[in-house]
Design a protein around this motif. Structure first.
Motif, PDB file in Angstrom:
ATOM      1  N   GLY A 418       0.799  -1.211   0.000  1.00  0.00           N
ATOM      2  CA  GLY A 418       0.000   0.000   0.000  1.00  0.00           C
ATOM      3  C   GLY A 418       0.827   1.254   0.000  1.00  0.00           C
ATOM      4  N   LEU A 419       2.159   1.117   0.062  1.00  0.00           N
ATOM      5  CA  LEU A 419       3.066   2.258   0.024  1.00  0.00           C
ATOM      6  C   LEU A 419       3.788   2.337  -1.320  1.00  0.00           C
ATOM      7  CD1 LEU A 419       4.624   1.844   3.585  1.00  0.00           C
ATOM      8  CD2 LEU A 419       2.713   3.309   2.904  1.00  0.00           C
ATOM      9  N   THR A 475     -10.960   7.490  13.672  1.00  0.00           N
ATOM     10  CA  THR A 475     -10.321   7.136  12.406  1.00  0.00           C
ATOM     11  C   THR A 475     -11.347   6.577  11.418  1.00  0.00           C
ATOM     12  OG1 THR A 475      -8.290   6.624  13.609  1.00  0.00           O
ATOM     13  CG2 THR A 475      -8.476   5.795  11.348  1.00  0.00           C
ATOM     14  N   ARG A 510      -3.794   0.088  -0.459  1.00  0.00           N
ATOM     15  CA  ARG A 510      -3.550   1.509  -0.220  1.00  0.00           C
ATOM     16  C   ARG A 510      -4.478   2.072   0.853  1.00  0.00           C
ATOM     17  NH1 ARG A 510      -0.747   5.582  -2.260  1.00  0.00           N
ATOM     18  NH2 ARG A 510      -1.567   7.688  -2.103  1.00  0.00           N
ATOM     19  N   PRO A 511      -5.804   1.847   0.814  1.00  0.00           N
ATOM     20  CA  PRO A 511      -6.646   2.333   1.919  1.00  0.00           C
ATOM     21  C   PRO A 511      -6.232   1.771   3.273  1.00  0.00           C
ATOM     22  CG  PRO A 511      -8.000   1.793   0.032  1.00  0.00           C
ATOM     23  CD  PRO A 511      -6.629   1.316  -0.287  1.00  0.00           C
ATOM     24  N   ARG A 512      -5.714   0.560   3.312  1.00  0.00           N
ATOM     25  CA  ARG A 512      -5.259  -0.002   4.580  1.00  0.00           C
ATOM     26  C   ARG A 512      -4.085   0.800   5.131  1.00  0.00           C
ATOM     27  NH1 ARG A 512      -5.527  -6.558   3.483  1.00  0.00           N
ATOM     28  NH2 ARG A 512      -7.795  -6.710   3.453  1.00  0.00           N
ATOM     29  N   ALA A 513      -3.152   1.151   4.249  1.00  0.00           N
ATOM     30  CA  ALA A 513      -2.035   1.986   4.695  1.00  0.00           C
ATOM     31  C   ALA A 513      -2.536   3.355   5.155  1.00  0.00           C
ATOM     32  CB  ALA A 513      -1.027   2.144   3.556  1.00  0.00           C
ATOM     33  N   GLU A 514      -3.542   3.893   4.493  1.00  0.00           N
ATOM     34  CA  GLU A 514      -4.088   5.183   4.893  1.00  0.00           C
ATOM     35  C   GLU A 514      -4.791   5.096   6.245  1.00  0.00           C
ATOM     36  OE1 GLU A 514      -6.578   6.263   1.675  1.00  0.00           O
ATOM     37  OE2 GLU A 514      -4.930   6.833   0.321  1.00  0.00           O
ATOM     38  N   VAL A 515      -5.486   3.981   6.489  1.00  0.00           N
ATOM     39  CA  VAL A 515      -6.139   3.801   7.787  1.00  0.00           C
ATOM     40  C   VAL A 515      -5.105   3.812   8.905  1.00  0.00           C
ATOM     41  CG1 VAL A 515      -7.370   2.140   9.238  1.00  0.00           C
ATOM     42  CG2 VAL A 515      -8.190   2.643   6.940  1.00  0.00           C
ATOM     43  N   ALA A 517      -2.117   5.165   8.847  1.00  0.00           N
ATOM     44  CA  ALA A 517      -1.547   6.509   8.967  1.00  0.00           C
ATOM     45  C   ALA A 517      -2.505   7.447   9.708  1.00  0.00           C
ATOM     46  CB  ALA A 517      -1.217   7.050   7.573  1.00  0.00           C
ATOM     47  N   ASN A 518      -3.787   7.388   9.400  1.00  0.00           N
ATOM     48  CA  ASN A 518      -4.775   8.239  10.084  1.00  0.00           C
ATOM     49  C   ASN A 518      -4.887   7.867  11.561  1.00  0.00           C
ATOM     50  OD1 ASN A 518      -5.360   9.647   7.721  1.00  0.00           O
ATOM     51  ND2 ASN A 518      -6.992   8.209   7.137  1.00  0.00           N
TER      52      ASN A 518
END
Length: 566
Positions: A418-419, A475, A510-515, A517-518
């Motif tokens: 996801g990065l 989150t 990618r959304p998992r990485a964003e979750v 990070a948030n």
């Protein structure tokens, strides 16, 4: 006067022929078969000890050639003359007799230890039993008849060469054949140009609709060039065949070169015959191999609906389900094809040749040298698939790598972080490493998200629990049910360790990485709002006061009376 000169010339030719024959056989002219009293000297001369013939058998054989045609093969010496000397003297006698221009009548007269060949009553050749080809089981009579037939053909060819009318006719045939050959070359050349243009236009039209896997198999210009080269190669093959036939026909029109033309024709016919015989002999075995391959294909097609049902999840059979149906299908197909190849291999044309055996040896050597790591990776892949350690779409942590499983292959597994990273991990590494699966223990959809913080002992643990849960609920993507939970995983020398575990719903990497990070950002915000430092203290000296939390501060906001251990 002219008649007398002709008779004198004929008599002189006969005398010369007799002298040459005497030189050939080391015999006087009185050795002709018409006089019986001369037989004892010839028999005595011919009846040399068998040891002489046996000693001469080791000498190289020689072929008698007349007018570019082989007449007979001399294999043994005679009266001390080696086969090569006998052949040279015989050729001289034959040429001398033929040059006299007689009718060329060939007769055979048995005499002593062999057969004498006469042309127009003149002795020309002597054949011995040792001259017959013992390897083919040929007898003296058979060798003699073959020599007689060859002599008659050579004499007929020499007579034909003296016929001016037939020579002019042969020249006319050769000229017409040459014109026909040149015309055929021009037609072939024009046909090549027309076919190249036609094929190029057809490919230009077909390439617009002909695609493989959503794209063109070859660039259009490359495919056109390949097609033109194939047409050019075909045209050169046709021209070579025309040239071969023209040369063979041309040589066959003239008596002296006719053996060369016949040899060319026989060679081409022999090649075509060998190819045809090879194809005909290989057809039955090839048919058996095709039947075996067809049966293998039939078995695979019959099993296909069963595996498709398992892959779609509409059924199960023992340990087979939607996850293991695909690799099981591949293994089944590979096993069927390997069995079919083993069964059909003996029936393949050329399977017993050295080329096939060398190729089999090379393949076996390659497998034995590089097979250990190859089969090790494949075995690890099968273990991962059938043990269901990983599944496509699951969120896992393997060694220090964390991400979503995107592919499970026979030799490798792929995860996407996801990065912007896609990691390819060997199956042996995955099998030999502890794997954390965040997607197996969830309730319903989604996956597990966790993070760890360390806070000093002077911060109330209830407050830390409450702040972490509040940050999780802020989150987007983190589910409120099941509720996030906080675990104190360690009481270290300088700080306790808190681990936040919650369930999130995004399915893409990618959304998992964003979750995640948030979530980290919200934890910092919540801790800052309540004045709690995110730090891991270390001590160089004992503090003046004990680092404890007084009871009055146990429920510091946002903690409540209900906040407690999980």
């Amino acid at each position: 006067m002219s008649a007398a000169r002709g008779r004198f010339a004929a008599a002189l030719a006969r005398v010369q022929g007799g002298l040459l024959a005497a030189l050939l056989l080391w015999l006087p002219l009185s050795a002709l078969p018409a006089r019986a009293e001369s037989e004892p000297p010839i028999a005595a001369a011919a009846a040399k000890p068998a040891s002489e013939a046996a000693a001469g058998a080791a000498q190289p054989e020689a072929t008698v050639v007349l007018f570019n045609r082989p007449i007979a093969v001399l294999r043994v010496p005679f009266l001390g003359a080696a086969p090569a000397d006998r052949a040279r003297r015989t050729e001289a006698v034959l040429n001398a007799v033929i040059d006299t221009g007689g009718p060329g009548e060939v007769k055979v007269q048995p005499h002593g230890q062999g057969n004498v060949l006469l042309i127009d009553g003149r002795l020309t050749m002597f054949l011995l039993p040792g001259d017959a080809d013992a390897m083919r089981g040929e007898s003296l009579e058979e060798a003699t008849q073959a020599a007689v037939a060859a002599l008659r053909g050579a004499i007929a060819a020499t007579q034909e060469s003296r016929d001016q009318g037939r020579l002019l006719k042969s020249l006319a045939h050769a000229g017409l054949a040459t014109l026909a050959f040149l015309l055929a070359c021009v037609v072939t050349w024009r046909a090549r140009e027309w076919l190249s243009g036609r094929l190029s236009a057809l490919l230009q039209k077909r390439m617009e609709t002909l695609q493989v896997a959503g794209g063109h198999l070859l660039p259009r210009d490359k495919l056109v060039v390949i097609a033109r080269w194939l047409v050019r190669l075909l045209s050169w093959l046709v021209l070579a065949l025309l040239c071969y036939q023209w040369l063979s026909f041309l040589l066959g029109q003239f008596p002296y070169s006719r053996p060369w033309g016949e040899t060319l024709n026989q060679y081409l016919i022999g090649v075509v015959s060998r190819i045809g015989n090879g194809v005909l002999h290989a057809l039955p075995d090839l048919l058996v191999a095709i039947i075996i391959v067809g049966l293998a294909r039939l078995v695979i097609d019959l099993a296909a609906p069963f595996f498709e049902r398992l892959e779609s999840g509409r059924g199960t059979l023992g340990g087979l389900d939607a996850d293991t149906a695909r690799p099981t299908r591949r293994l089944f197909n590979i096993g069927v094809w390997l069995f079919a190849i083993v069964m059909a291999y003996p029936y393949l044309p050329g399977s017993q040749s050295d080329a096939f055996r060398g190729l089999s040896l090379l393949i076996g050597l390659m497998i034995s040298v590089g097979g250990s790591s190859l089969f090790g990776q494949a075995a690890a892949g099968l273990i991962l698939m059938y043990s269901r350690t990983l599944r496509v779409g699951e969120y896992v942590r393997i060694d220090d790598h964390e991400g979503t499983v995107t592919e499970m292959r026979a030799f490798t597994a792929k995860i996407r972080t996801g990065l912007g990273e896609e990691l390819t991990l060997p199956n042996s590494l995955v099998l030999g490493t502890v794997t954390k699966n965040y997607s197996r223990s969830v309730q319903g959809r989604g996956y597990i998200v966790d993070t760890t913080v360390t806070i000093g002992y002077d911060t109330p643990w209830r407050q830390v629990h409450a702040m972490l849960i509040e940050a999780a609920l802020r989150t987007p993507g983190v589910l409120a049910e099941p509720r996030p939970r906080v675990f104190q995983t360690a009481l270290a020398d300088f700080y306790p360790e808190y681990r936040l575990v919650c369930q999130a719903v995004p399915s893409e990497p990618r959304p998992r990485a964003e979750v995640l990070a948030n979530l980290h950002a919200n934890i910092q915000d919540v801790f800052n709002e309540h004045g709690v430092q995110i730090m891991s203290p270390h001590y160089l000296d004992d503090p003046a006061q004990a680092k404890i939390v007084p009871r009055s501060a146990w429920f510091t906001a946002p903690a409540t009376r209900d906040t407690g251990p999980v």
